[in-house]
Enzyme design. Structure first.
Site, short mmCIF file in Angstrom:
data_model
loop_
_atom_site.label_atom_id
_atom_site.label_comp_id
_atom_site.label_asym_id
_atom_site.label_seq_id
_atom_site.Cartn_x
_atom_site.Cartn_y
_atom_site.Cartn_z
N GLU A 45 0.90 -1.17 0.00
CA GLU A 45 0.00 0.00 0.00
C GLU A 45 0.92 1.20 0.00
O GLU A 45 1.62 1.43 0.99
CB GLU A 45 -0.86 0.01 1.28
CG GLU A 45 -2.02 -0.94 1.27
CD GLU A 45 -3.17 -0.48 0.40
OE1 GLU A 45 -3.11 0.64 -0.17
OE2 GLU A 45 -4.14 -1.24 0.30
N CYS A 105 -2.18 9.21 3.25
CA CYS A 105 -2.06 8.72 1.87
C CYS A 105 -3.24 9.18 1.03
O CYS A 105 -3.12 9.35 -0.17
CB CYS A 105 -1.94 7.20 1.86
SG CYS A 105 -3.29 6.36 2.69
P1 NAD Z 1 8.58 4.70 4.27
O1 NAD Z 1 8.52 4.06 2.94
O2 NAD Z 1 9.68 5.63 4.54
O3 NAD Z 1 8.65 3.60 5.43
C1 NAD Z 1 7.67 2.62 5.58
C2 NAD Z 1 8.24 1.45 6.35
O4 NAD Z 1 9.20 0.79 5.53
C3 NAD Z 1 8.98 1.85 7.62
O5 NAD Z 1 8.69 0.93 8.63
C4 NAD Z 1 10.43 1.77 7.20
O6 NAD Z 1 11.32 1.52 8.27
C5 NAD Z 1 10.39 0.60 6.25
N1 NAD Z 1 11.52 0.53 5.32
C6 NAD Z 1 12.27 1.55 4.85
N2 NAD Z 1 13.22 1.06 4.02
C7 NAD Z 1 13.04 -0.27 3.95
C8 NAD Z 1 13.69 -1.33 3.25
N3 NAD Z 1 14.73 -1.10 2.44
N4 NAD Z 1 13.24 -2.58 3.40
C9 NAD Z 1 12.18 -2.84 4.19
N5 NAD Z 1 11.53 -1.89 4.90
C10 NAD Z 1 11.96 -0.61 4.78
O7 NAD Z 1 7.17 5.39 4.47
P2 NAD Z 1 6.71 6.31 5.67
O8 NAD Z 1 7.37 7.64 5.49
O9 NAD Z 1 6.87 5.58 6.94
O10 NAD Z 1 5.14 6.44 5.39
C11 NAD Z 1 4.60 7.40 4.56
C12 NAD Z 1 4.26 6.78 3.22
O11 NAD Z 1 3.34 5.71 3.40
C13 NAD Z 1 3.58 7.76 2.31
O12 NAD Z 1 4.10 7.61 1.01
C14 NAD Z 1 2.13 7.33 2.35
O13 NAD Z 1 1.38 7.67 1.21
C15 NAD Z 1 2.26 5.85 2.50
N6 NAD Z 1 1.04 5.31 3.06
C16 NAD Z 1 0.23 4.58 2.26
C17 NAD Z 1 -0.99 4.11 2.74
C18 NAD Z 1 -1.92 3.33 1.87
O14 NAD Z 1 -2.85 2.74 2.40
N7 NAD Z 1 -1.73 3.30 0.57
C19 NAD Z 1 -1.34 4.37 4.06
C20 NAD Z 1 -0.48 5.13 4.85
C21 NAD Z 1 0.70 5.58 4.35
#
Ligand code: NAD
Length: 541
Positions: free
Chosen positions: A235, A269
């Site tokens: 997501e 999001c």
């Molecule tokens: P992010 O991508 O920075 O991090 C998300 C998660 O991934 C964190 O737990 C992070 O530690 C982990 N992560 C980072 N690098 C990784 C890797 N190489 N391997 C595995 N895991 C890794 O996102 P964020 O800043 O925490 O969240 C905001 C983003 O999430 C926005 O883009 C938002 O749109 C999206 N989001 C989407 C939805 C949806 O339902 N579509 C809902 C909420 C947030």
């Protein structure tokens, strides 16, 4: 590995105060947790769905008992108000409640029509993957971890959770909630830490990875999981458009559009990230928006009675992105009509006009309190602009003509459309939410959220092959004509096709001896009856 894994501080973004810390998991600890979970996975999978529901309902009770504790931690960790934190808990509990009620039906074994092969029975059985990795973001640190984890558990998986490093206190609190249900605790493990821990988790080869996060991280994890062909659900980001047509209730559109753009400080999001207003009502809309944002109060309070509409940014990285989008827009000719000033982690609701699609603020996910508004010539133009995006999470359309609004909705390349409201499709726990395009491939909400954590096993059940079964007959050589006859009789699209076996028989037997004719006739009758029964069954199913 040469990476230092250490402490993760709990920081209140509004006050800058540290209120705790948790040790980051080492790669070895991640691997151990994955291995240990793999060992207990069959025990959880073997529990009947009703038993899983019985145990998971205890977590629902634990969550309800802990509401104040939960909202206190989210408020400190993320900066959102206690009431907005409560909204996360409401959505979560609503989902759990609905899913638990329906899971026995969703997850049941289903019978499959036998078609021509009616001597056996056929079923599909949803089976769990095994160890599911759930990796979460910080903007809804509770609601984007708990329902996904419980859905995976409902489906019979065990779960390895990695909460966001930005809101680690919430991650630790969720872990404690699960530990309060001793029957559940062995089947859910938590590893705390940043992206490196997330990467170690993916490297530990779980049976499925479920990520909620940015499209950037989605791409990284997609590449990693592709190497091992590990199933990957994500997501990801959004750039949700709002369309205001000339027959809309413009005042309502402006009021609730502002709310959809600035709720949770725009860190959602499904925030309203781009607004397209048809020329005829553009000025009226803009004026109402500017009146509306004047009412907004910005600040932070740990109390239940919070007077503020908007809280702080949750992290500096988000501040930097918003500033970058704002400066880029201003350089390219945009104007700020309200807000635009920042005080540390706080920024007022910022309304931008004279924007166009060359600007980052109209193309990249901003995830902050910017509301860029653009004039569209008409409905068609607004739809074109809305679809001119790599993202496709959701959208909203405003029109007093619901049929027209629905026609517009059908033309939008997004997973969800809200007509005459913004973002309120999200709390509807059984309404599927799933992005198109770069917004991801996973499902949250409803049956899809649970079923995506299963893989379908097909079962064909019966006694050893019977000689009268078409599947048995077709194994031996010499049955070409018979097979062709069955095909014609069962699936022929015209009377001539259907009658072809009988015609062929009559023609062939003009020269056949009488005895042969009689024997063949008996055989044919038996065959026709069998085929007719097959046809009847195939049609019925
Ligand atoms: P992010 O991508 O920075 O991090 C998300 C998660 O991934 C964190 O737990 C992070 O530690 C982990 N992560 C980072 N690098 C990784 C890797 N190489 N391997 C595995 N895991 C890794 O996102 P964020 O800043 O925490 O969240 C905001 C983003 O999430 C926005 O883009 C938002 O749109 C999206 N989001 C989407 C939805 C949806 O339902 N579509 C809902 C909420 C947030």
């Amino acid at each position: 590995m040469g990476i230092e894994f250490n402490q993760l501080p709990f920081m209140n973004p509004a006050t800058g105060e540290q209120f705790g810390a948790v040790a980051m998991a080492t790669p070895q600890e991640v691997c151990n947790a994955r291995r240990e979970l793999g060992a207990v996975a069959p025990t959880w999978a073997a529990k009947p769905v009703k038993e899983r529901v019985r145990i998971l309902r205890k977590l629902q009770a634990v969550v309800i008992d802990a509401i104040d504790e939960i909202t206190t931690v989210i408020n400190q960790d993320n900066g959102k108000s206690r009431q907005d934190a409560l909204a996360e808990v409401i959505i979560t509990v609503d989902k759990l409640h609905q899913y638990y009620k329906r899971a026995p039906t969703w997850l049941r074994r289903r019978s499959v029509p036998p078609g021509l092969y009616f001597f056996r029975r056929y079923y599909t059985e949803p089976r769990p993957y095994g160890v599911v990795a759930v990796i979460g973001p910080w903007n809804y640190p509770f609601e984007l971890i708990v329902p996904a984890t419980c859905s995976a558990l409902l489906a019979g998986n065990v779960v390895l959770v990695k909460p966001s490093e930005v809101t680690p206190a919430t991650g630790v609190m969720i872990e404690k909630l699960f530990q309060r249900v001793p029957e559940l605790a062995p089947f859910v493990r938590f590893v705390h830490g940043d992206g490196r821990v997330g990467a170690a988790l993916v490297d530990s080869k779980p049976d499925l990875v479920f990520l909620t996060g940015s499209t950037k991280t989605g791409r990284i994890v997609a590449r990693k999981t592709a190497e091992t062909l590990t199933p990957f659900l994500c997501e990801l980001g959004g750039k949700d458009p709002m369309i205001v047509l000339e027959d809309a209730d413009v005042k309502a559109a402006a009021k609730w559009g502002v709310w959809g753009a600035f709720y949770n400080t725009g860190q959602m999001c499904i925030s309203v990230e781009r607004v397209y207003v048809v020329a005829e009502v553009y000025d009226e809309f803009l004026n109402t928006v500017l009146e509306e944002v004047k009412q907004y109060r910005i600040g932070y309070s740990p109390d239940i009675d919070n007077p503020y509409h908007m809280g702080p940014f949750t992290l500096q990285r988000q501040v930097d992105i918003v500033e970058d989008h704002l400066q880029d827009a201003l350089k390219k000719g945009a104007r700020v009509l309200s807000g635009g000033k920042r005080d540390g982690m706080f920024m007022g609701p910022t309304v931008l006009v004279d924007v166009d699609h060359s600007m980052k603020v109209m193309q990249e996910e901003t995830f902050g309190p910017l509301m860029p508004i653009m004039k569209a010539q008409d409905e068609t133009h607004a739809i074109q602009l809305a679809n001119h995006s790599d993202f496709g999470l959701s959208a909203c359309v405003w029109s007093s003509n619901l049929r027209r609004a629905q026609r517009v909705a059908e033309q939008l390349e997004v997973g969800s459309v809200n007509i005459n409201d913004a973002i309120t499709h999200y709390p509807v726990s059984l309404l599927p939410l799933a992005g198109f395009k770069l917004s991801g491939n996973a499902r949250t909400h409803g049956e899809g959220e649970v079923m995506q954590f299963t893989r379908m096993q097909s079962q064909a059940v019966g006694v050893p092959p019977l000689p009268v079964d078409l599947a048995t007959i077709m194994r031996a050589p010499g049955h070409y004509k018979l097979g062709s006859a069955v095909l014609h009789l069962a699936f022929g699209r015209t009377p001539r096709q259907r009658l072809q076996p009988i015609t062929a028989f009559v023609q062939e037997n003009e020269v056949a001896p009488k005895v042969g004719k009689a024997v063949t006739a008996v055989g044919l009758t038996a065959f026709v009856m069998t085929a007719a029964a097959a046809l009847f069954r195939a049609r019925k199913s």
